[in-house]
Design a protein around this motif. Sequence first.
Motif, PDB file in Angstrom:
ATOM      1  N   THR A 177      35.531  -3.451 -16.283  1.00  0.00           N
ATOM      2  CA  THR A 177      35.318  -4.898 -16.331  1.00  0.00           C
ATOM      3  C   THR A 177      35.293  -5.570 -15.147  1.00  0.00           C
ATOM      4  O   THR A 177      35.885  -5.088 -14.150  1.00  0.00           O
ATOM      5  N   THR A 178      34.835  -6.787 -14.729  1.00  0.00           N
ATOM      6  CA  THR A 178      34.524  -7.117 -13.508  1.00  0.00           C
ATOM      7  C   THR A 178      35.076  -8.533 -13.590  1.00  0.00           C
ATOM      8  O   THR A 178      34.884  -9.440 -14.664  1.00  0.00           O
ATOM      9  N   ILE A 179      35.296  -9.198 -12.431  1.00  0.00           N
ATOM     10  CA  ILE A 179      35.803 -10.488 -11.982  1.00  0.00           C
ATOM     11  C   ILE A 179      34.900 -10.856 -10.829  1.00  0.00           C
ATOM     12  O   ILE A 179      34.808 -10.176  -9.984  1.00  0.00           O
ATOM     13  N   HIS A 180      34.196 -11.830 -11.109  1.00  0.00           N
ATOM     14  CA  HIS A 180      33.379 -12.593 -10.252  1.00  0.00           C
ATOM     15  C   HIS A 180      32.509 -11.715  -9.574  1.00  0.00           C
ATOM     16  O   HIS A 180      32.108 -11.935  -8.510  1.00  0.00           O
ATOM     17  N   ASN A 181      32.081 -10.570 -10.064  1.00  0.00           N
ATOM     18  CA  ASN A 181      31.212  -9.531  -9.612  1.00  0.00           C
ATOM     19  C   ASN A 181      31.783  -8.758  -8.299  1.00  0.00           C
ATOM     20  O   ASN A 181      30.904  -8.069  -7.711  1.00  0.00           O
ATOM     21  N   THR A 182      32.919  -9.047  -8.144  1.00  0.00           N
ATOM     22  CA  THR A 182      33.473  -8.352  -6.797  1.00  0.00           C
ATOM     23  C   THR A 182      34.491  -7.503  -6.797  1.00  0.00           C
ATOM     24  O   THR A 182      34.819  -6.670  -6.099  1.00  0.00           O
ATOM     25  N   THR A 183      35.233  -7.928  -8.087  1.00  0.00           N
ATOM     26  CA  THR A 183      36.557  -6.900  -8.320  1.00  0.00           C
ATOM     27  C   THR A 183      36.277  -6.200  -9.818  1.00  0.00           C
ATOM     28  O   THR A 183      35.951  -6.677 -10.837  1.00  0.00           O
ATOM     29  N   ALA A 184      36.373  -4.720  -9.675  1.00  0.00           N
ATOM     30  CA  ALA A 184      36.068  -3.996 -10.829  1.00  0.00           C
ATOM     31  C   ALA A 184      37.118  -3.087 -11.287  1.00  0.00           C
ATOM     32  O   ALA A 184      37.839  -2.737 -10.303  1.00  0.00           O
TER      33      ALA A 184
END
Length: 505
Positions: free
Chosen positions: A403-410
């Motif tokens: 799962t990702t947040i803002h496409n920079t944290t996975a």
Amino acid sequence: TYFYPTVQTSLLEHILVDTQGAHASDFIAAITPCTNYVNGAQTLGRITSAQWIRVAFHDFVTANITAGTGGLDASIGFETLRGENSGAAMNDSMGFFRPRVSSKIATADFIALSVVMSVGNCGGPQIPLRGGRVDATEGGATGVPAPDSSLADTLGFFGGAGFNQVDSIGLTACGHTMGNVHHEGFPIVVGPDAVSENNTGGGIHFDSTVATFDTLVVHEYLNGTGNAGGPLVTSFNVSSRSDLRLYESDNNATMTSLANQGNGFFDTCVNLFQRMLDTVPTGVVLSDVIEPMPLKPINATLDFDNDGNLIFTGYIRTLATGTSAAPQSLNLTTSLDKQGLLLTPESETGSSIFGSTTFFPFSTQISNPEAFTSFNVSAPGISSQSFPVQSGAFVVPSLTTVTTIHNTTATVAFSVATRQGYVGRMMKRDNSTAPSVSIQAPVAQVGTLGPRIETFDDVAVTSVAQKAGYYVWEGSVTVEDWTLGPLSISVLNENGDEVDVAMVD
Ligand code: HEM
């Protein structure tokens, strides 16, 4: 997941061969058609296929083969602000490779792969591709020839990388059969009159077939026809005529012999390009040449079904070359089940310059995993092939998510199954013994668009269930500054070697 013969070879072969139709990689879309520019407007006068070739040259030519440094190592990513690397090509290409780079395919391998694909898919020959390059962690030496470099300097730069005068003329002619010199970036070569509504970057072609890999640049140069060798021969600015100086440096003997080779020009370019791509720092060991595989297991993996049974699922891909036809069915047997499964193909097929591909999905229950040591694929007209597998430990695909947040944290939440009685590299943890899991993630680094690989070793896992004779373990890792490339989840054995890996994104 079972990758054959290695994870890296399997993934590179996929990009090379699965280019159109079923299960295709999207890599080739960047250079389809070969005039395409993937990083911006089509009116800029830029083309991605040619940019990729130029990037490889700039990365390579600063090699010092005596010292064993430099070469194809993606150091170019750190060097884009240098005048000698002027132009959009470097960061355009690095930006395209960035979300694809993983622990299994370095940026430098993408630089090599991209040349092979540009040349091979734009009318040229197939350059043998190897994998295994290692990315530099900082910029390397300077020394890329520029339009106003003296002949002596130019030959000196090539010489440092192991290319003599004949090689240098040949490699330059092979490179300058595609692409442009642009007013934007090189106003000392191309004047402002090149700029127009449909060519806002002011690109002038090296030869009349800007996006086709052919010998035309050599003939047009020698005959003074078409583009007469291109802007680095004809520039209004005499000091910017670097190709002219180089080609004339042996009184055109090499260019004349290239012209007389006919189709042999392709062989010469294959040889020179392969030497360029395989110039790597001392200590880097390249893989065998990656050949299109006639029979290939894809996404073949152990997993649990909804009832908790152990299953082996995936696809077998066949590649039919020339006039040969795809088989109507395949027979898949395992070391447990000699009777086997009859596999029928999906209706959608794929196509590529290597032939057409057909995909045969399979799923079979594994009742006695200890005896599951191999599977075998056969069909009339195809020589049967056996693939060794292990069932001691595996990453469970259906119980693993990103799962990702803002496409920079996975956040990778994974499950690993270990067969009861399996002796791998078990770790003492919380009074129980757990499998050793390592996660590798491509993350951003300062100074280059090329990712670095961050490794999370001995990730904490907890035992959560027992299924089909396996212990199931769960764990998770959060990756910051993720660059979107595949994350690898590996189960390691007692020697620290990977026994199973899943690539997820
Ligand atoms: C004397 C040696 C060389 C010099 C001085 C030189 C210089 C240049 C220059 C100034 C450009 C224009 C870049 C732009 O406007 O964006 C260019 C383009 C290009 N060069 Fe070279 N080059 C040399 C050798 C090579 C070699 C050996 C290769 C390949 C192996 C190569 C491949 C290319 C390609 C494919 C392009 C087109 C790029 C595009 O269309 O964006 N060059 N070169």
